[in-house]
Scaffold this motif. Structure first.
Motif, PDB file in Angstrom:
ATOM      1  N   GLU A 205       1.040  -6.744 109.030  1.00 36.04           N
ATOM      2  CA  GLU A 205       1.460  -6.575 109.992  1.00 36.04           C
ATOM      3  C   GLU A 205       2.363  -7.716 110.869  1.00 36.04           C
ATOM      4  O   GLU A 205       1.179  -8.829 111.270  1.00 36.04           O
ATOM      5  CB  GLU A 205       0.359  -5.892 111.073  1.00 36.04           C
ATOM      6  CG  GLU A 205       0.930  -4.938 112.330  1.00 36.04           C
ATOM      7  CD  GLU A 205       0.113  -4.553 113.479  1.00 36.04           C
ATOM      8  OE1 GLU A 205       0.502  -4.218 114.332  1.00 36.04           O
ATOM      9  OE2 GLU A 205      -0.611  -5.158 112.774  1.00 36.04           O
TER      10      GLU A 205
ATOM     11  N   GLU B 250      -0.931   2.625 100.829  1.00 34.02           N
ATOM     12  CA  GLU B 250      -0.146   2.385 103.015  1.00 34.02           C
ATOM     13  C   GLU B 250      -1.120   2.834 104.146  1.00 34.02           C
ATOM     14  O   GLU B 250      -0.921   2.698 104.558  1.00 34.02           O
ATOM     15  CB  GLU B 250       1.267   3.395 102.706  1.00 34.02           C
ATOM     16  CG  GLU B 250       2.097   3.108 104.292  1.00 34.02           C
ATOM     17  CD  GLU B 250       3.040   4.021 103.649  1.00 34.02           C
ATOM     18  OE1 GLU B 250       3.806   4.814 104.921  1.00 34.02           O
ATOM     19  OE2 GLU B 250       3.522   3.998 102.686  1.00 34.02           O
ATOM     20  N   SER B 251      -2.096   3.954 103.535  1.00 34.34           N
ATOM     21  CA  SER B 251      -2.813   4.183 104.657  1.00 34.34           C
ATOM     22  C   SER B 251      -4.185   3.787 104.231  1.00 34.34           C
ATOM     23  O   SER B 251      -4.760   3.489 105.266  1.00 34.34           O
ATOM     24  CB  SER B 251      -3.876   6.119 103.800  1.00 34.34           C
ATOM     25  OG  SER B 251      -4.586   6.666 104.360  1.00 34.34           O
TER      26      SER B 251
ATOM     27  N   LYS C   1     -12.348   3.351 102.352  1.00 34.16           N
ATOM     28  CA  LYS C   1     -12.249   4.046 103.065  1.00 34.16           C
ATOM     29  C   LYS C   1     -12.880   3.966 104.076  1.00 34.16           C
ATOM     30  O   LYS C   1     -13.612   3.212 105.063  1.00 34.16           O
ATOM     31  CB  LYS C   1     -10.660   5.080 103.665  1.00 34.16           C
ATOM     32  CG  LYS C   1      -9.436   4.979 103.572  1.00 34.16           C
ATOM     33  CD  LYS C   1      -9.136   5.926 104.154  1.00 34.16           C
ATOM     34  CE  LYS C   1      -7.260   5.938 104.305  1.00 34.16           C
ATOM     35  NZ  LYS C   1      -6.532   7.398 105.015  1.00 34.16           N
TER      36      LYS C   1
ATOM     37  N   LYS D 174       0.903   6.062  97.659  1.00 36.09           N
ATOM     38  CA  LYS D 174       1.023   6.211  99.444  1.00 36.09           C
ATOM     39  C   LYS D 174      -0.332   5.930  99.917  1.00 36.09           C
ATOM     40  O   LYS D 174      -0.896   5.751 101.049  1.00 36.09           O
ATOM     41  CB  LYS D 174       0.740   8.354  99.421  1.00 36.09           C
ATOM     42  CG  LYS D 174       2.275   8.843  99.066  1.00 36.09           C
ATOM     43  CD  LYS D 174       2.162  10.055  99.019  1.00 36.09           C
ATOM     44  CE  LYS D 174       3.978  10.611  99.223  1.00 36.09           C
ATOM     45  NZ  LYS D 174       3.646  11.741  99.197  1.00 36.09           N
TER      46      LYS D 174
ATOM     47  N   ILE E 109      -3.967   0.287 104.028  1.00 30.33           N
ATOM     48  CA  ILE E 109      -3.017  -0.698 105.168  1.00 30.33           C
ATOM     49  C   ILE E 109      -2.739  -0.633 106.099  1.00 30.33           C
ATOM     50  O   ILE E 109      -3.470  -1.130 107.123  1.00 30.33           O
ATOM     51  CB  ILE E 109      -1.793  -1.195 104.148  1.00 30.33           C
ATOM     52  CG1 ILE E 109      -1.302  -1.518 103.088  1.00 30.33           C
ATOM     53  CG2 ILE E 109      -0.998  -2.091 105.540  1.00 30.33           C
ATOM     54  CD1 ILE E 109      -2.889  -2.893 103.235  1.00 30.33           C
ATOM     55  N   ASN E 110      -3.334   0.454 106.463  1.00 28.32           N
ATOM     56  CA  ASN E 110      -2.532   1.458 108.037  1.00 28.32           C
ATOM     57  C   ASN E 110      -3.680   1.449 108.750  1.00 28.32           C
ATOM     58  O   ASN E 110      -4.372   0.988 110.032  1.00 28.32           O
ATOM     59  CB  ASN E 110      -2.058   3.042 107.914  1.00 28.32           C
ATOM     60  CG  ASN E 110      -0.256   2.646 108.093  1.00 28.32           C
ATOM     61  OD1 ASN E 110      -0.181   1.743 108.412  1.00 28.32           O
ATOM     62  ND2 ASN E 110      -0.348   3.541 107.127  1.00 28.32           N
ATOM     63  N   LEU E 111      -5.329   1.673 107.726  1.00 26.09           N
ATOM     64  CA  LEU E 111      -6.067   1.066 108.953  1.00 26.09           C
ATOM     65  C   LEU E 111      -6.958   0.111 108.465  1.00 26.09           C
ATOM     66  O   LEU E 111      -7.296  -0.135 109.290  1.00 26.09           O
ATOM     67  CB  LEU E 111      -7.465   2.269 107.932  1.00 26.09           C
ATOM     68  CG  LEU E 111      -8.671   1.672 107.612  1.00 26.09           C
ATOM     69  CD1 LEU E 111      -9.250   2.390 108.786  1.00 26.09           C
ATOM     70  CD2 LEU E 111     -10.262   2.636 106.347  1.00 26.09           C
TER      71      LEU E 111
ATOM     72  N   ILE F 299      -5.032  -2.249 110.018  1.00 26.12           N
ATOM     73  CA  ILE F 299      -4.633  -2.949 110.937  1.00 26.12           C
ATOM     74  C   ILE F 299      -4.875  -2.056 112.642  1.00 26.12           C
ATOM     75  O   ILE F 299      -5.031  -2.679 113.095  1.00 26.12           O
ATOM     76  CB  ILE F 299      -3.295  -2.319 110.760  1.00 26.12           C
ATOM     77  CG1 ILE F 299      -2.384  -2.930 109.732  1.00 26.12           C
ATOM     78  CG2 ILE F 299      -1.703  -3.011 111.832  1.00 26.12           C
ATOM     79  CD1 ILE F 299      -0.979  -2.277 108.973  1.00 26.12           C
ATOM     80  N   GLU F 300      -5.261  -0.955 111.952  1.00 30.58           N
ATOM     81  CA  GLU F 300      -6.328  -0.497 112.866  1.00 30.58           C
ATOM     82  C   GLU F 300      -7.253  -0.873 113.299  1.00 30.58           C
ATOM     83  O   GLU F 300      -7.628  -1.298 114.566  1.00 30.58           O
ATOM     84  CB  GLU F 300      -6.254   1.240 112.420  1.00 30.58           C
ATOM     85  CG  GLU F 300      -5.613   2.360 112.868  1.00 30.58           C
ATOM     86  CD  GLU F 300      -6.086   3.686 112.525  1.00 30.58           C
ATOM     87  OE1 GLU F 300      -6.753   4.154 112.151  1.00 30.58           O
ATOM     88  OE2 GLU F 300      -5.164   3.997 111.624  1.00 30.58           O
TER      89      GLU F 300
END
Length: 624
Positions: A549, A511-512, A478, A508, A514-516, A518-519
């Motif tokens: 997304e 998923e975290s 990350k 999990k 992937i959210n990073l 996208i952000e």
């Protein structure tokens, strides 16, 4: 240290266990008390060590401290032609005798040697050759006087004549005639030769059986004990271990090394090549290909001339037609080779054994069967467009200590350095893993094979993550993604890899991550829309964004298309497979927005470089 095919000088250098044999011969000479001339033959094949044995014999004789012993060494191979042979032998003999004996020898020779030899020895002045040869004085009486002079001098002559088998047929016969002429009392001749060669030569220049003639000359033949396979193996193993500093398998090389001369020739060539390129090769492969170069030169040449066939690798499986076609020539060459050569070939090219190894492992071990390393074995230099030297690899691994240094090295040739970083990933120290991840996710590749660079980087990232503790992986990657500039590589690595992502990170954690991503994509689009979509990776970025997304890119593309300049760049970067409605909710465009976009696209479609892409997007808009 190279062996210039030189014999050993002393018993201390003996590695073949021949010193006892040499001592036995020298003791026999010392014990010989008969005054009659004795001719010994040291008999052995070329490369069997005859000269080394003679050197040890003379060493033992000299160590006996016999004051009346005089050793005369004569190597006829140093002289060319029968005349030079006779002249130099008699000159050497005369220089080692006392004045009285020398005078009587000169008188004897004046009756026998050709006029031109007598002239060069000065016998024509001393004895007037023509008159001496017509003189009634009996030759037998002159010889008796010479013999008595030698006996009275109380000396023992040992005359060593080496390398007789290297002479021409006429010169070989001349040597043995010379021994017969100068058969002095208290004299022992030590002659060395290969019996088959000498017998064949004698039969060529005179009538009769060559072996019978030889038996009349040589009173005591000493056959050199042949080296056994055990001794050859021990010597070869010792030489190779001294060179390579480790043991290697020599089973396939032994059939070619039956005598010490072949061992010396082989080790000389191998040492030369190892000194030039040893660090850039696999030691066992270098040893094996050198055997073929020396003893199978035609096969060696065929291997080099069929590089593509010998370096083919079944990336699509051994039954793939393309692979079968590529390796056809290799199999043909293998089929016609003899059994010894076949064993070498199977060792060098494991596919001939139907064995497939991970290709990166073969590269890492610098095997000859890899495209990157093949040329090194033949040209004594690495192929710089495909390979890195050992020193460059060490520098690459050293550079992992600092992200800036690593980026600088990789920037020289993205694909080449990434390929070898991937091959040697296990050598990266654990404390440097974070630096490597930071570098890969920050660097912008400029290599023609951009996607190859991304694929290699992806492999390296997952290999390094596997080396880390499980609970640290998400935190570290990350951080690298947040700080890195290469959003495409981050997307490529974590939006497309299937099971491996879950194995390395967990559901999990992924998923975290992937959210990073996208952000970060939204943040980049909001702060630098032009910078995000301008690069050549535009199409790939929005495709991968859409994977993690769906329609997340929609508002930014719509915004981008409002700017004429960005719209032109957008059109340039679309491909035939690009479908606008996969990324933009076309049905959500209001009437004015749609009509304005169509009008502008129709205008741009008149430009030749934009026509095809613009028309395709127009069709997609009008279908809705």
């Amino acid at each position: 240290m190279f062996h210039a095919d030189e014999p050993i000088k002393t018993s201390a250098e003996d590695k073949l266990g021949r010193r006892e044999f040499a001592k036995y011969v020298s003791d026999s000479i010392l014990a010989y008390e008969d005054s009659s001339c004795l001719v010994l033959g040291i008999i052995g094949e070329w490369g069997s060590g005859k000269t080394s044995i003679i050197n040890m014999i003379t060493e033992h004789l000299e160590e006996s401290n016999k004051t009346n012993l005089k050793i005369i060494k004569f190597n006829p191979w140093l002289f060319s032609g029968q005349e030079a042979l006779l002249l130099n032998f008699f000159e050497e003999l005369r220089n080692n005798l006392g004045n009285e004996i020398k005078e009587k020898l000169d008188k004897y020779l004046s009756k026998l040697v050709p006029d031109q030899i007598g002239v060069q020895l000065g016998l024509n002045i001393k004895y007037n050759i023509k008159s001496s040869k017509s003189s009634p004085e009996n030759l037998e009486k002159i010889k008796d006087d010479l013999d008595k002079s030698v006996e009275n001098a109380n000396i023992k002559l040992v005359i060593v004549i080496d390398d007789i088998d290297r002479l021409t047929a006429e010169e070989i016969r001349q040597i043995f005639q010379m021994i017969k002429i100068v058969d002095l009392p208290n004299t022992v001749y030590i002659s060395s030769f290969d019996k088959k060669t000498v017998v064949k030569a004698l039969e060529k220049v005179q009538e009769g059986d060559g072996e019978e003639y030889l038996e009349k000359i040589i009173h005591v033949p000493f056959e050199i004990p042949p080296l056994g396979s055990k001794e050859i193996r021990e010597i070869l193993e010792s030489e190779l271990k001294e060179l390579f500093k480790e043991d290697i398998n020599i089973e396939d090389t032994l059939p070619y090394l039956k005598n010490m001369r072949n061992v010396k020739k082989y080790m000389n060539l191998l040492k030369f090549k190892f000194n030039a390129i040893g660090e850039e090769t696999n030691k066992e492969d270098l040893a094996n290909i050198t055997i073929l170069e020396l003893f199978e030169p035609k096969l060696y040449k065929e291997i080099y001339e069929n590089r593509e066939s010998f370096t083919s690798y079944p990336s699509l499986g051994t039954l793939n037609p393309l692979y079968e076609k590529a390796t056809k020539k290799m199999k043909e060459i293998y089929k016609k080779a003899d059994n010894n050569a076949k064993n070498i070939l199977k060792s060098l090219f494991p596919l001939l054994n139907n064995i497939t190894w991970p290709y990166d492992e073969l590269r890492k071990e610098k095997r000859i069967c890899t495209v990157e390393n093949f040329d090194t074995y033949f040209k004594l230099s690495i192929n710089e467009s495909l390979n890195l030297s050992s020193d460059q690899i060490r520098q690459l691994i050293k550079a992992t200590e600092d992200s800036k240094a690593l980026k600088k090295i990789i920037s020289k040739d993205n694909f080449l350095y990434l390929k070898f970083l991937n091959i040697h990933v296990d050598e990266i120290p654990p404390e440097n893993i974070v630096n490597v991840l930071d570098t890969l996710l920050d660097i912008e590749f400029n290599h023609p094979d951009f996607y190859g660079c991304c694929s290699l980087s992806c492999e390296i990232i997952f290999k390094l993550l596997r080396k880390m503790e499980t609970d640290r992986r998400l935190q570290v990657i990350k951080k690298s993604i947040r700080n890195g500039q290469s959003i495409y590589l981050a997307l490529y690595t974590f939006a497309t890899q299937g099971e491996e992502k879950l194995q390395v990170l967990g559901e999990k954690e992924l998923e975290s991550l992937i959210n990073l991503l996208i952000e970060k994509l939204h943040r980049l689009a909001q702060t630098d829309l032009h910078g995000l979509f301008y690069p050549d990776t535009f199409g790939n970025i929005i495709e991968l964004w859409n994977v993690i997304e769906p329609y997340g890119v929609d508002p930014y593309i719509r915004e981008l298309m409002k700017d004429d300049h960005l719209l032109v760049e957008f059109i340039k970067r679309t491909t035939p497979r690009f479908n606008l409605q996969d990324f933009v909710r076309v049905d959500k465009l209001d009437k004015n927005e749609r009509e304005d976009l169509i009008r502008r696209l129709e205008k741009l479609s008149s430009q030749k470089e934009l026509a095809n892409n613009a028309k395709r997007i127009l069709e997609q808009l009008k279908m809705e």
